[in-house]
Design a protein around this motif. Structure first.
Motif, mmCIF file in Angstrom:
data_model
loop_
_atom_site.group_PDB
_atom_site.id
_atom_site.type_symbol
_atom_site.label_atom_id
_atom_site.label_comp_id
_atom_site.label_asym_id
_atom_site.label_seq_id
_atom_site.Cartn_x
_atom_site.Cartn_y
_atom_site.Cartn_z
ATOM 1 N N LEU A 36 -16.344 5.948 -4.261
ATOM 2 C CA LEU A 36 -16.464 6.442 -2.907
ATOM 3 C C LEU A 36 -17.692 7.335 -2.815
ATOM 4 N N TYR A 63 -10.737 13.168 0.811
ATOM 5 C CA TYR A 63 -11.768 12.163 0.499
ATOM 6 C C TYR A 63 -12.989 12.833 -0.119
ATOM 7 N N HIS A 76 -4.866 4.982 0.597
ATOM 8 C CA HIS A 76 -4.753 4.129 -0.602
ATOM 9 C C HIS A 76 -6.100 4.006 -1.306
ATOM 10 N N THR A 77 -7.158 3.862 -0.524
ATOM 11 C CA THR A 77 -8.500 3.742 -1.104
ATOM 12 C C THR A 77 -8.865 5.000 -1.882
ATOM 13 N N VAL A 127 -6.684 5.184 -5.155
ATOM 14 C CA VAL A 127 -7.127 4.250 -6.200
ATOM 15 C C VAL A 127 -8.399 4.755 -6.847
ATOM 16 N N ALA A 141 1.413 13.070 5.374
ATOM 17 C CA ALA A 141 -0.019 12.761 5.425
ATOM 18 C C ALA A 141 -0.335 11.750 6.513
ATOM 19 N N LEU A 142 0.642 10.918 6.821
ATOM 20 C CA LEU A 142 0.441 9.873 7.823
ATOM 21 C C LEU A 142 1.101 10.226 9.152
ATOM 22 N N THR A 193 -6.818 14.640 5.365
ATOM 23 C CA THR A 193 -7.149 13.573 4.421
ATOM 24 C C THR A 193 -8.657 13.411 4.281
ATOM 25 N N ASP A 194 -9.383 13.696 5.367
ATOM 26 C CA ASP A 194 -10.847 13.628 5.306
ATOM 27 C C ASP A 194 -11.371 14.562 4.213
ATOM 28 N N LEU A 244 0.822 -1.200 0.000
ATOM 29 C CA LEU A 244 0.000 0.000 0.000
ATOM 30 C C LEU A 244 0.860 1.255 0.000
ATOM 31 N N ILE A 251 -4.557 2.580 4.693
ATOM 32 C CA ILE A 251 -5.630 1.948 3.931
ATOM 33 C C ILE A 251 -6.588 3.015 3.393
ATOM 34 N N TYR A 252 -6.925 3.979 4.237
ATOM 35 C CA TYR A 252 -7.835 5.064 3.850
ATOM 36 C C TYR A 252 -7.242 5.865 2.694
ATOM 37 N N ILE A 308 -2.925 2.033 14.004
ATOM 38 C CA ILE A 308 -3.517 3.339 13.693
ATOM 39 C C ILE A 308 -3.089 3.799 12.314
ATOM 40 N N ARG A 309 -1.818 3.744 12.057
ATOM 41 C CA ARG A 309 -1.348 4.254 10.766
ATOM 42 C C ARG A 309 -1.638 3.290 9.629
ATOM 43 N N GLN A 317 -4.898 4.419 8.553
ATOM 44 C CA GLN A 317 -4.795 5.663 7.791
ATOM 45 C C GLN A 317 -4.241 5.400 6.397
#
Lengths: 262, 252
Positions: A238, A218, A176-177, A180, A147-148, A214-215, A129, A173-174, A167-168, A171
């Motif tokens: 998403l 999204y 990366h989602t 993508v 970012a992380l 990051t929110d 990831l 995974i979020y 925790i990270r 984050q």
């Protein structure tokens, strides 16, 4: 070369698989294009049969070597929860063709999976990831690390496979989602540009990532026009999520803050 | 164009170790009541089949195991647990054959394999269970007793639950990673709420703190006020430090 595994089940499904690029198409394998020599990138499509019916079709990614292709096939078989696997590489292979037998035993009520993705452990997951986020976005390691909430060096350690906290990992995974989905909506060139194009108040999505927002990224990603939200019957896009609204319905509250201590 | 594999491999089934965050005696008492939580010994009414002809009717209560179904945002109203929560009855089944080989069948059920069941001797046993979306019930939230919580779902488990609910309600499908993104912020928030409760022994004040703009070091621009609520998914580590005073570090 041969590899054998312990056989534990009496339900045997034998089938020869012959992949010969010089012939273009064999009686059992179709579309096989194994390159000459072990270093040439190659792909393979292998059909595994039980009697007259195909039970498994595997399409490999680009394989640079026979051992790599073999490992991919092993992974597919493992993903099918086969109780025993034997892959016998006969001595008949040469520079232009590969011949191998695959013996599979799997529970009778389990469907064969055509998913060619290799089974990977949790350690490999975050490494992949972390690497892919950078590849997809084109952003520098320092930005992704920021970012992380970590340094560039820590990010690079993750790429190399060093452990990551839960925790990270979440984050990552979020992120990366999101990455993508941006790639899916815009394509590789559009996606790379998107991360560097000001989206609001002169801030690019990259800027927002470095600000730990990051929110907000999204939300911006979810609003990109989606040419194909449903792929292979699955809703991929998403969703745009609205802000939480505190309703004024008196019945919605017990007027008593929650506590686990009574 | 080939896309990278999703962050989490898509699945229509999760083994217990991946499905649950905690089970049995490992369930933490101060974790907030949350979507997917399973409680035992909840009295559910057994309504008569015949339509009542009067305004009063007698019915029995059956001590049942239930699963909390609503989205996390619908479990709380500010700092308060909502007075009623929608729950799905959980029953023991002989096997999961009705789910089919692809595990997409039984669309009105959610599998809870190896669910902890406490025996009469006080030992924990594992049971093959399902939650039934087709028999949802609105239970008073004070009927869900925290010591009776027997399982909490993992984030993957919540994602799978979201997939099943989508399939049940709309016959729509999504993949696990996308489903997990629906509750990424809320998943983190459960930990923030738990951290708050551990510090203050009550959730009182949490919502006000989350929705009040403030200067948060390392978040936003230098002079920019940010609501913690707006960075739950991306800056959980920072918010945890603000609540606990300890910054989550990486393993060596």
């Amino acid at each position: 070369m041969s590899t054998a595994y312990l056989m534990r089940d009496t339900r045997d499904l034998w089938r020869d698989v012959d992949a010969d690029p010089t012939r273009g198409q064999s009686s059992h394998a179709t579309g096989a294009e194994l390159g000459a020599g072990s270093r040439t990138p190659a792909t393979a499509e292998v059909n595994l049969w039980s009697g007259l019916w195909p039970v498994l079709t595997y399409r490999s990614g680009v394989s640079s070597s026979l051992p790599q292709l073999l490992e991919q096939i092993r992974s597919v078989i493992a993903r099918n929860r086969a109780s025993a696997v034997a892959v016998d590489m006969s001595s008949l292979w040469n520079l232009t063709s590969y011949r191998f037998k695959v013996e599979m035993n799997y529970p009778i009520d389990s469907p064969p999976s055509t998913d060619p993705r290799p089974v990977e452990g949790e350690q490999a997951s975050h490494s992949r990831l972390a690497r892919e986020v950078r590849e997809i976005t084109g952003l520098p390691a320092v930005s992704i690390g920021a970012a992380l909430g970590v340094t560039r060096e820590q990010y690079q350690r993750w790429v190399a496979g060093s452990p990551i906290s839960d925790i990270r990992h979440g984050q990552l995974i979020y992120l990366h989602t999101i990455a993508v989905d941006v790639l899916r909506r815009l394509g590789p060139v559009g996606a790379t540009l998107w991360w560097r194009t000001p989206a609001e108040a002169h801030a690019t999505p990259e800027d927002l990532l470095k600000q730990r927002r990051t929110d907000r990224v999204y939300q911006l990603a979810a609003k990109i026009p989606d040419p194909e939200p449903v792929v292979d019957g699955l809703l991929r896009g998403l969703p745009v999520q609205s802000d939480m609204e505190f309703d004024e319905d008196d019945r919605a509250s017990r007027d008593e803050a929650w506590s686990p201590y009574g | 164009m080939s896309l990278p594999d999703p962050a989490v491999a898509d699945a229509n089934w999760l083994e217990p170790d991946d499905l649950y965050l905690t089970r049995g005696a490992d369930v933490e008492i101060d974790r907030p009541i949350y979507q997917g939580d399973v409680f035992k010994d909840v009295p559910l009414p057994l309504l008569p089949q015949a339509r009542p002809t009067t305004d009063q009717v007698e019915f029995q209560l059956e001590r049942s195991t239930v699963m909390v179904v609503p989205h996390p945002c619908q479990c709380y109203h500010g700092d308060d647990l909502r007075p009623f929560l929608t729950v799905a009855p959980v029953t023991v089944v002989p096997n999961y054959g009705s789910f089919g080989t692809a595990r997409t069948g039984a669309k009105d059920k959610f599998a809870l394999p190896d669910l902890p069941i406490e025996t009469q001797t006080g030992q924990w046993d594992a049971a093959t269970c399902v939650a039934d979306f087709g028999r949802l019930f609105s239970a008073p939230s004070n009927w869900l007793i925290l010591p009776d919580r027997v399982a909490c779902l993992s984030h993957q488990g919540l994602g799978l639950l979201a997939k099943r609910v989508l399939g049940f309600q709309l016959r729509y499908s999504t993949d696990l990673t996308t489903a997990m993104s629906y509750t990424a912020a809320e998943w983190n928030e459960a930990y923030l709420m738990q951290a708050w409760v551990r510090r203050y022994h009550t959730l009182d004040g949490y919502s006000a703190w989350m929705t009040t703009p403030k200067l948060i070091s390392g978040v936003g621009l230098a002079d920019e006020l940010t609501k913690p609520y707006d960075v739950r998914a991306g800056a959980m580590d920072v918010l945890l430090e603000l609540i606990t005073g300890q910054y989550p570090t990486e393993p060596p």
